[in-house]
Design a protein around this motif. Structure first.
Motif, PDB file in Angstrom:
ATOM      1  N   LEU A 136       0.904  -1.285   0.135  1.00  0.00           N
ATOM      2  CA  LEU A 136      -0.180  -0.075  -0.043  1.00  0.00           C
ATOM      3  C   LEU A 136       0.927   1.302   0.331  1.00  0.00           C
ATOM      4  O   LEU A 136       2.179   1.525   0.859  1.00  0.00           O
ATOM      5  N   PRO A 137       0.433   2.462  -1.118  1.00  0.00           N
ATOM      6  CA  PRO A 137       1.274   3.685  -1.364  1.00  0.00           C
ATOM      7  C   PRO A 137       1.354   4.352   0.127  1.00  0.00           C
ATOM      8  O   PRO A 137       2.035   4.917   0.907  1.00  0.00           O
ATOM      9  N   HIS A 138      -0.161   4.484   1.170  1.00  0.00           N
ATOM     10  CA  HIS A 138      -0.700   5.383   2.292  1.00  0.00           C
ATOM     11  C   HIS A 138      -1.135   4.236   2.880  1.00  0.00           C
ATOM     12  O   HIS A 138      -2.316   4.487   2.631  1.00  0.00           O
ATOM     13  N   ASP A 161      -1.312  17.838  10.376  1.00  0.00           N
ATOM     14  CA  ASP A 161      -1.276  18.500   8.803  1.00  0.00           C
ATOM     15  C   ASP A 161      -2.129  18.689   8.124  1.00  0.00           C
ATOM     16  O   ASP A 161      -2.161  18.551   6.717  1.00  0.00           O
ATOM     17  N   VAL A 162      -3.286  19.148   8.039  1.00  0.00           N
ATOM     18  CA  VAL A 162      -4.709  18.749   6.911  1.00  0.00           C
ATOM     19  C   VAL A 162      -5.274  20.634   7.206  1.00  0.00           C
ATOM     20  O   VAL A 162      -5.432  21.053   8.301  1.00  0.00           O
ATOM     21  N   ASP A 163      -5.577  21.125   6.473  1.00  0.00           N
ATOM     22  CA  ASP A 163      -6.421  22.627   5.935  1.00  0.00           C
ATOM     23  C   ASP A 163      -8.122  22.655   6.426  1.00  0.00           C
ATOM     24  O   ASP A 163      -7.988  21.865   6.059  1.00  0.00           O
ATOM     25  N   GLY A 164      -8.465  22.682   7.875  1.00  0.00           N
ATOM     26  CA  GLY A 164      -9.045  22.781   7.601  1.00  0.00           C
ATOM     27  C   GLY A 164     -10.443  22.963   7.237  1.00  0.00           C
ATOM     28  O   GLY A 164     -11.780  23.137   7.125  1.00  0.00           O
ATOM     29  N   GLY A 165      -9.978  24.070   6.826  1.00  0.00           N
ATOM     30  CA  GLY A 165     -10.671  25.317   5.682  1.00  0.00           C
ATOM     31  C   GLY A 165     -11.221  24.875   4.528  1.00  0.00           C
ATOM     32  O   GLY A 165     -11.714  24.934   3.695  1.00  0.00           O
ATOM     33  N   LEU A 166     -10.367  23.798   3.978  1.00  0.00           N
ATOM     34  CA  LEU A 166      -9.783  23.418   3.014  1.00  0.00           C
ATOM     35  C   LEU A 166     -11.807  21.687   2.701  1.00  0.00           C
ATOM     36  O   LEU A 166     -12.008  22.082   3.857  1.00  0.00           O
ATOM     37  N   ARG A 167     -12.042  21.937   1.098  1.00  0.00           N
ATOM     38  CA  ARG A 167     -13.273  20.992   1.120  1.00  0.00           C
ATOM     39  C   ARG A 167     -12.156  19.473   0.668  1.00  0.00           C
ATOM     40  O   ARG A 167     -11.680  19.539   0.266  1.00  0.00           O
ATOM     41  N   PRO A 168     -13.575  19.066   1.304  1.00  0.00           N
ATOM     42  CA  PRO A 168     -12.929  17.325   0.863  1.00  0.00           C
ATOM     43  C   PRO A 168     -12.253  16.895  -0.400  1.00  0.00           C
ATOM     44  O   PRO A 168     -11.244  16.719  -0.559  1.00  0.00           O
ATOM     45  N   GLU A 169     -13.073  17.517  -1.327  1.00  0.00           N
ATOM     46  CA  GLU A 169     -12.169  17.025  -2.819  1.00  0.00           C
ATOM     47  C   GLU A 169     -10.923  17.757  -3.092  1.00  0.00           C
ATOM     48  O   GLU A 169      -9.796  17.767  -4.188  1.00  0.00           O
ATOM     49  N   GLN A 170     -10.426  18.443  -1.926  1.00  0.00           N
ATOM     50  CA  GLN A 170      -9.110  19.224  -2.511  1.00  0.00           C
ATOM     51  C   GLN A 170      -8.280  18.367  -1.726  1.00  0.00           C
ATOM     52  O   GLN A 170      -6.537  18.792  -1.912  1.00  0.00           O
ATOM     53  N   LEU A 171      -8.540  17.200  -0.756  1.00  0.00           N
ATOM     54  CA  LEU A 171      -7.579  16.776  -0.334  1.00  0.00           C
ATOM     55  C   LEU A 171      -6.841  15.224  -1.116  1.00  0.00           C
ATOM     56  O   LEU A 171      -7.535  14.524  -1.758  1.00  0.00           O
ATOM     57  N   ASP A 172      -5.696  14.886  -0.886  1.00  0.00           N
ATOM     58  CA  ASP A 172      -5.163  13.522  -1.547  1.00  0.00           C
ATOM     59  C   ASP A 172      -5.490  12.607  -0.725  1.00  0.00           C
ATOM     60  O   ASP A 172      -5.760  12.790   0.804  1.00  0.00           O
ATOM     61  N   LEU A 173      -4.981  11.722  -1.572  1.00  0.00           N
ATOM     62  CA  LEU A 173      -5.339  10.234  -0.121  1.00  0.00           C
ATOM     63  C   LEU A 173      -4.296  10.515   0.790  1.00  0.00           C
ATOM     64  O   LEU A 173      -5.167  10.223   1.603  1.00  0.00           O
ATOM     65  N   ALA A 174      -3.567  10.978   0.257  1.00  0.00           N
ATOM     66  CA  ALA A 174      -1.813  10.441   1.821  1.00  0.00           C
ATOM     67  C   ALA A 174      -2.841  11.614   2.811  1.00  0.00           C
ATOM     68  O   ALA A 174      -2.699  10.636   4.276  1.00  0.00           O
TER      69      ALA A 174
END
Length: 270
Positions: free
Chosen positions: A196-198, A238-251
């Motif tokens: 698994l990569p992540h 290490d994730v910006d809570g102001g982002l929408r879910p589609e802006q996050l990658d799998l990692a």
């Protein structure tokens, strides 16, 4: 109607493949060989089945429609490498066919109404599977192969890409089927990762985080995940809570799931 004809049944979502050129192209993409163990889900009237059997591979087919069983047995039942399993692929225990890692090659022209739940069911058996080749609705394949940032990126993309490499091989028009569906189709290859990569601490928590995040995909993560992860926990991943879910990658989703696992370990999860 001859003994080898069968009218497609709407309740099973049946659209039978009949275009010889498309069938040949799919078989080239699968490239079955003697000594392999193939599993065909929903063989229908056997459009792909014959070519798969000609390779000399062992072939198990899983068919739900009782009316198709005698047709398939009549065409292929005398062949020693053909094995028919009557039943629902959504409930089928694939360990009945093999318990060896990466031993099964799965193939299917999947009915549109069961494609997503069936893929999730197969992911539960990913350790047994070498690869999967499916005919699916084109928009489903686009979601499977999507990248972060677009409207196609979502729960299906993330969970399938967690377990598999996804290749959108080619598109298939409605005219290749009888009856012709109202949508375009596509062939996809899913290859489970050797490593698994992540890797997540708990894949079930990853599935939970992803499901919650995309329940209201227009909202920010701090809103969609507030019942699972408070804002400081999102930041700790290490994730910006102001982002929408589609802006996050799998990692990033794996980091959120691991943060939830950390909270669960300390008894802090709501």
């Amino acid at each position: 109607m001859s003994e080898y004809q069968h009218r497609a049944r709407k309740r099973f979502g049946q659209n039978f493949l009949h275009d010889a050129g498309v069938i040949h192209r799919i078989l080239r993409g699968i490239y079955p060989r003697a000594g392999e163990h193939l599993v065909e889900i929903g063989p229908g009237q056997g459009a792909l089945t014959e070519g798969l059997l000609d390779s000399g591979a062992r072939l198990d087919v899983i068919e739900l429609d009782l009316d198709l069983i005698p047709i398939l047995q009549g065409k292929f039942g005398s062949l020693p490498n053909f094995h028919l399993n009557q039943g629902d692929a959504l409930k089928f225990d694939f360990t009945r066919l093999s318990e060896d890692a990466h031993s099964l090659r799965i193939v299917g022209n999947l009915p549109y109404n069961i494609s997503t739940p069936l893929i999730f069911h197969l992911l539960d058996h990913a350790h047994l599977i070498r690869d999967m080749h499916f005919m699916l609705q084109k928009e489903v394949v686009e979601r499977l192969a999507a990248a972060p940032g677009g409207g196609d990126w979502g729960r299906l993309s993330i969970m399938v890409q967690y377990y598999c490499r996804v290749e959108h091989l080619f598109n298939v028009g409605p005219g290749a089927f009888n009856p012709a569906p109202k949508v375009d189709s596509a062939i996809v290859r899913l290859t489970p990762h050797d490593r698994l990569p992540h890797p997540a601490k708990d894949p079930r928590l990853l599935a939970r985080v992803v499901r919650e995040a995309f329940n209201q995909r227009r909202k920010t993560l701090r809103n969609t995940l507030k019942n699972l992860l408070p804002a400081p926990a999102i930041e700790a991943a290490d994730v910006d809570g102001g982002l929408r879910p589609e802006q996050l990658d799998l990692a990033a989703f794996v980091r959120l799931a691991d943060q939830l696992a950390l909270q669960t370990t300390h008894g802090e999860t709501p």
